[in-house]
Design an enzyme around this catalytic site. Structure first.
Site, PDB file in Angstrom:
ATOM      1  N   CYS A  31       0.829  -1.201   0.000  1.00 39.27           N
ATOM      2  CA  CYS A  31       0.000   0.000   0.000  1.00 39.27           C
ATOM      3  C   CYS A  31       0.868   1.258   0.000  1.00 39.27           C
ATOM      4  O   CYS A  31       1.574   1.532  -0.961  1.00 39.27           O
ATOM      5  CB  CYS A  31      -0.971  -0.059   1.178  1.00 39.27           C
ATOM      6  SG  CYS A  31      -2.265   1.181   1.161  1.00 39.27           S
ATOM      7  N   HIS A  32       0.870   2.039   1.078  1.00 44.68           N
ATOM      8  CA  HIS A  32       1.710   3.232   1.199  1.00 44.68           C
ATOM      9  C   HIS A  32       3.074   2.909   1.817  1.00 44.68           C
ATOM     10  O   HIS A  32       3.916   3.788   1.936  1.00 44.68           O
ATOM     11  CB  HIS A  32       0.998   4.293   2.055  1.00 44.68           C
ATOM     12  CG  HIS A  32      -0.150   4.956   1.357  1.00 44.68           C
ATOM     13  ND1 HIS A  32      -1.374   4.338   1.201  1.00 44.68           N
ATOM     14  CD2 HIS A  32      -0.255   6.163   0.766  1.00 44.68           C
ATOM     15  CE1 HIS A  32      -2.196   5.152   0.550  1.00 44.68           C
ATOM     16  NE2 HIS A  32      -1.537   6.268   0.278  1.00 44.68           N
TER      17      HIS A  32
END
Length: 182
Positions: free
Chosen positions: A115-116
């Protein structure tokens, strides 16, 4: 090594802080432990637990095993960086967290970011020349840091495993386990 526990004897750090995407820490951690790995949760501060995030609100907490100043990359075989927007944004502002990530990369040890989570890889200088994926909003950040970004469930490039989102966790966890077992 046991057939059912391919990661027996392997130790993996999960580096996170408040605001991690709950499933992106807890599910890969569970998968690694089921494969036989010892998984320790490390946070940059001296907290006893960190709070997760899910669906736009706070989720459950996870016990912290060690603070960042208590661990050394030499003592572990792998690193997991869960996402969530707040978590990696806070981690990349901590020079000690970036240094730990860089140490894993420079040692050629497996690093998995979802994800991030790859934001921290950018700050550690570990994406240049690598093929990666992430949450779509990180695409330009990763490309500007010299990575080739693709919209795929999971990408393994050398000792880096990256993935996009919670729906990708089964493939992400499998790729990390295979890399750690190799």
């Amino acid at each position: 090594m046991s057939v059912n526990k391919p990661l027996a004897g392997r130790k993996v750090i999960v580096l996170a802080t408040d605001g991690f995407e709950y499933s992106e820490l807890t599910e890969p951690k569970r998968m690694l432990e089921e494969a036989g790995a010892t998984v320790v949760v490390v946070a940059p501060d001296d907290a006893s637990q960190i709070k997760g995030w899910k669906g736009g609100d706070w989720a459950g907490s996870v016990k912290v095993d060690h603070s960042l100043d208590q661990v050394n990359a030499d003592d572990y075989q792998g690193l997991l960086l869960p996402g969530g927007v707040m978590n990696p944004d806070k981690l990349r502002m901590k020079s000690e967290a970036v240094a730990l990530v860089r140490a894993f990369g420079e040692a050629g040890k497996p690093i998995a970011a979802i994800c991030h989570g790859p934001w921290t890889l950018v700050d550690a200088g570990l994406v240049k020349g690598h093929k990666v994926t992430s949450w779509p909003s990180l695409r330009k950040d990763l490309e500007n840091a010299g990575a080739t970004w693709e919209d795929r469930e999971v990408i393994r490039d050398g000792n880096l495993v990256t993935s996009r989102k919670p729906d990708d966790i089964p493939a992400f966890g499998k790729a990390l386990i295979e890399l750690l077992a190799a």
